[in-house]
Enzyme design. Structure first.
Site, mmCIF file in Angstrom:
data_model
loop_
_atom_site.group_PDB
_atom_site.id
_atom_site.type_symbol
_atom_site.label_atom_id
_atom_site.label_comp_id
_atom_site.label_asym_id
_atom_site.label_seq_id
_atom_site.Cartn_x
_atom_site.Cartn_y
_atom_site.Cartn_z
ATOM 1 N N GLU A 7 -6.195 -8.311 -0.093
ATOM 2 C CA GLU A 7 -6.679 -8.368 1.290
ATOM 3 C C GLU A 7 -8.154 -8.035 1.294
ATOM 4 O O GLU A 7 -8.585 -7.094 0.620
ATOM 5 C CB GLU A 7 -5.985 -7.324 2.188
ATOM 6 C CG GLU A 7 -4.501 -7.496 2.386
ATOM 7 C CD GLU A 7 -3.903 -6.399 3.287
ATOM 8 O OE1 GLU A 7 -4.656 -5.642 3.928
ATOM 9 O OE2 GLU A 7 -2.665 -6.308 3.332
ATOM 10 N N GLU A 52 0.820 -1.214 0.000
ATOM 11 C CA GLU A 52 0.000 0.000 0.000
ATOM 12 C C GLU A 52 0.859 1.272 0.000
ATOM 13 O O GLU A 52 0.681 2.152 0.837
ATOM 14 C CB GLU A 52 -0.957 -0.014 1.206
ATOM 15 C CG GLU A 52 -1.857 -1.254 1.212
ATOM 16 C CD GLU A 52 -2.985 -1.186 2.244
ATOM 17 O OE1 GLU A 52 -2.797 -0.530 3.292
ATOM 18 O OE2 GLU A 52 -4.049 -1.778 1.996
#
Ligand SMILES: *[C@@H]1O[C@H](CO)[C@@H](O)[C@H](O)[C@H]1NC(C)=O
Ligand SMILES: *[C@@H]1O[C@H](CO)[C@@H](O)[C@H](O)[C@H]1NC(C)=O
Length: 477
Positions: free
Chosen positions: A264, A119
């Site tokens: 995720e 991220e």
């Protein structure tokens, strides 16, 4: 419809296979005592989970997956992006030591993806990885290609879902975030050229957490609530809307054929009023049923590759995002299931299979002494215990919120004590604490007992073994 359900049911039952194709799960180890990888391998097998995504490339851990048939995704932490962007030799060393070497030992580890960074475009990072992430990605793929592995191992970047958005207009208005659009376009085209997937992390829970007005039912998969109308398409859940927003963004970036993977997705069970076992169970049940049906999204019907987040709780994660951050596990810290869930997506309410043979430390706790009456005096001690231990379950909306003030102090002392491997010095607190055999847990709130750690004990054990051997030699000669 009913007939299709019966057929799916018959197929799953007769062949006893998982009906969620190649389900994956994330396993993070930011815990005071991570589970031993050998227990994790068994847990994944018992629950028919075929893929695991790790957050680093630890050699010892990865080795445990050799010959198991479980596919492993390795990760390169953000901390290494700078080095990997300007030192190609370091990247080659990484590929040799952490990738190639695993492919043959003991039947080999199955590796298909390397996650570069994690991220990196989170707004909290204030752009610090914008210069290094793309060069690092290119270097990793290049090193894989030069090692002759590029056709079967692909480098990609796990992205947070706010690298694209669509405003209120629906998925068809989707596009990459303006401040990083040029870079996202380049990355998307690079992934396309290399037949690598675009990986995105999607969290309906966070949408709910961040926005009081977010329609709750849109986070789930039961079709309640009004959803989003986009042309002829009615979106009834956030996952579909989010993935199709990405599909539009990729189209506009000139990379319409990139495969999308959900790196995720999950729901936490503690640390916030909407983080609880009931909502997590509802979320996962809906998600797994959807995945098992292979219905996909309106724009991409069919199989979606998904990695659930997460396998176990991690009591040492940063709580900057919120107290729920340490409670994403489908399983507790010790690998025991929290709620009924059927990984095959058939909706049978049964407990997942927990970790077997896990060894606990002594069955004892640390608690406030009975003769301490002035709880106000304990504030300093409690703050100290909580800053180094984990008190997230005491926060508002959490499982231990309703403890008496005394028991809250004991909870904090105990967490600190357990996370310090029950060291006697960790249960002192200026003489206010004692070690006890009394279990303060109730149905809601668990006062845990630490487990014996795999990883750290492993290294310490090897070292003490070597030292012991040397002492033996010295004595002998
Ligand atoms: C292999 O991975 C481990 C764990 O992520 C890391 O510490 C090590 O530096 C890596 N090796 C190389 C040569 O990059
Ligand atoms: C403590 O009590 C709780 C709740 O009754 C129980 O689930 C847990 O297993 C107990 N812990 C130990 C170590 O006996």
């Amino acid at each position: 419809m009913a007939r299709a359900m019966v057929l799916i049911w018959a197929w799953c039952t007769l062949f006893a296979t998982t009906c969620v194709n190649g389900l994956g799960v994330n396993w993070g180890t930011q815990a005071s005592s991570p589970l031993d990888p050998k227990y994790v391998v068994q847990m994944l097998k018992d629950n028919k989970i075929k893929k695991v995504k790790l957050f680093d490339s630890d050699h010892w851990t990865v080795n445990h997956f050799a010959g198991t048939g479980i596919e492993v995704m390795l990760s390169i932490p953000n901390l290494n992006l700078k080095k990997f962007s300007d030192d190609y030799d370091a990247v080659q060393d990484y590929v040799k030591e952490n990738v190639s070497d695993h492919l043959h030992d003991h039947g080999g580890v199955i590796i298909k993806y390397i996650a570069v960074g994690n991220e990196p475009f989170l707004k909290a990072y204030k752009g610090q990885f914008e210069k290094t992430i793309f060069p690092a990605l290119k270097n990793v793929q290049k090193a894989l290609n030069e090692a002759g592995l590029g056709h079967k191992i692909k480098a990609t970047i796990p992205q947070n879902a706010d690298v694209y958005n669509s405003g209120t207009a629906g998925p068809s208005a989707g596009n990459f975030r303006a401040d990083i659009r040029d870079l996202m376009v380049k990355i998307s085209r690079f992934l396309d050229q290399n037949k690598a997937p675009f990986m995105v992390n999607i969290y309906p829970f966070l949408s709910l957490y961040e926005n009081e007005n977010f329609p709750v039912e849109f986070a789930f998969f039961e079709g309640g609530g009004k959803g989003v109308q986009d042309g002829n398409i009615q979106y009834t859940n956030m996952l579909d809307a989010n993935l199709d927003t990405l599909t539009y963004s990729l189209k506009k970036a000139g990379a319409p054929n990139v495969k999308i993977i959900v790196g995720e997705i999950g729901w936490p069970t503690d640390g916030h009023k909407q983080a609880n076992a009931n909502m997590a169970q509802k979320f996962y049940s809906g998600l797994l049923k959807k995945l098992a049906s292979n219905q996909g999204t309106p724009l991409h019907p069919g199989y979606i590759e998904v990695y659930l987040f997460s396998l176990t709780d991690e009591n040492m994660k940063s709580v900057a995002p919120g107290h729920f951050e340490r409670h994403w596990g489908i399983f507790r810290y010790d690998g025991q299931p929290k709620y009924p869930l059927d990984f095959s997506g058939q909706g049978n309410e049964q407990m997942p299979v927990g970790a077997k043979h896990v060894k606990y430390m002594t069955r004892q706790w640390c608690a406030l002494k009975d003769d301490v009456k002035n709880l106000k005096m304990m504030k300093g001690n409690m703050d100290y215990a909580c800053s180094l231990g984990d008190c997230t379950s005491l926060s508002k909306g959490s499982t231990c919120e309703d403890l008496s003030e005394r028991n809250k102090v004991s909870y904090a002392f105990n967490m600190y004590f357990q996370m310090n491997e029950q060291s006697v010095e960790a249960c002192d607190f200026d003489g206010a604490a004692k070690i006890t055999k009394h279990n303060f847990s109730d149905d809601e709130c668990l006062f845990p007992v630490q487990i014996m750690s795999g990883a750290r004990k492993g290294v310490a054990g090897i070292l003490s073994g070597v030292v012991g051997f040397m002492i033996m030699l010295m004595v002998l000669f």
